[in-house]
Enzyme design. Structure first.
Site, PDB file in Angstrom:
ATOM      1  N   GLU A   1      28.676 -13.783 -25.003  1.00 41.31           N
ATOM      2  CA  GLU A   1      28.204 -13.515 -23.642  1.00 41.31           C
ATOM      3  C   GLU A   1      27.248 -12.316 -23.660  1.00 41.31           C
ATOM      4  O   GLU A   1      27.660 -11.178 -23.864  1.00 41.31           O
ATOM      5  CB  GLU A   1      29.389 -13.223 -22.713  1.00 41.31           C
TER       6      GLU A   1
ATOM      7  N   ARG B   1      22.177  -6.973 -18.355  1.00 41.88           N
ATOM      8  CA  ARG B   1      22.167  -5.579 -17.892  1.00 41.88           C
ATOM      9  C   ARG B   1      21.061  -4.768 -18.552  1.00 41.88           C
ATOM     10  O   ARG B   1      20.923  -3.585 -18.286  1.00 41.88           O
ATOM     11  CB  ARG B   1      23.510  -4.895 -18.208  1.00 41.88           C
TER      12      ARG B   1
ATOM     13  N   LYS C   1      36.577 -16.302 -14.245  1.00 43.79           N
ATOM     14  CA  LYS C   1      36.748 -14.994 -14.869  1.00 43.79           C
ATOM     15  C   LYS C   1      37.621 -14.174 -13.919  1.00 43.79           C
ATOM     16  O   LYS C   1      37.461 -14.287 -12.701  1.00 43.79           O
ATOM     17  CB  LYS C   1      35.364 -14.370 -15.045  1.00 43.79           C
TER      18      LYS C   1
END
Length: 205
Positions: A42, A46, A129
């Site tokens: 993943e 960012r 999640k």
């Protein structure tokens, strides 16, 4: 052929959550993680180079690269264009949920409350999640949420360490966990990353 969200969640007990600042680090990190047994990677959106990092990691044999921290349909499109095979978001909004479902990509939206899970289930989703896992009440909170939503399965992420991951994985509603401990800060140490990945890949509930 597109992977289902269950197939992504079953690739390994831990999905590395990666914040990568340098494109040149992408391939060595991916190679070390895959060699250690962690194939689902993943890459969080960012950093300014996240999309290029995904493209580089996707070239590594065995790597299944996804995008994390996807916040809206525009970022979803960018991630898919960069080759993301799964999408992870910190929360769930209707625009992002609808766009992700329409795209057919494996989608793991963030949830922290019963209302979040109900919103997702109303959209036809059942894999989530749980984020931020530790500060949202930890394992006791997830167990309490999993009871009424018995068809849902989760990937807890946020504050989980190698030492605590096994406790989470022992919960039947948990299919895998997300972990940011796999790639230590500083220059890339491929051997160390592979060691950490191997230990994480051997975790069982």
């Amino acid at each position: 052929m597109a992977l289902t969200v269950d197939q992504v969640m079953e690739l390994a007990p831990v999905i590395p959550v990666l914040v990568i600042d340098r494109i040149e680090d992408a391939a060595p990190i991916a190679e070390a993680l895959v060699k250690g047994g962690l194939r689902a990677l993943e890459v969080t959106m960012r950093t300014p180079v996240a999309l290029d990092v995904m493209r580089e990691m996707a070239k590594v044999p065995g790597a299944v690269v996804g995008a994390g921290t996807v916040l809206n349909p525009s970022q979803l499109d960018q991630a898919l264009e960069a080759g993301a095979q799964f999408i992870v978001s910190p929360g769930l909004t209707e625009p992002l949920g609808k766009a992700a479902i329409a795209s057919g990509v494996a989608f793991l939206p963030g949830t922290a409350t019963a209302a979040d899970i109900m919103r997702g289930m109303d959209m036809g989703l059942s894999r989530f999640k749980f984020f931020p896992a530790e500060t949202s009440g930890g394992l006791p909170a997830l167990k309490a949420l999993a009871a009424p939503f018995h068809t849902a399965h989760f990937c807890p992420t946020g504050g989980i360490k190698f030492e605590t991951a096994g406790n989470w994985l022992a919960e039947p509603a948990v299919k895998c966990v997300g972990g940011s401990w796999l790639v230590p800060k500083g220059p890339v140490d491929a051997r160390r990353i592979e060691e950490l990945a191997r230990a994480a890949a051997s975790l069982k509930g």
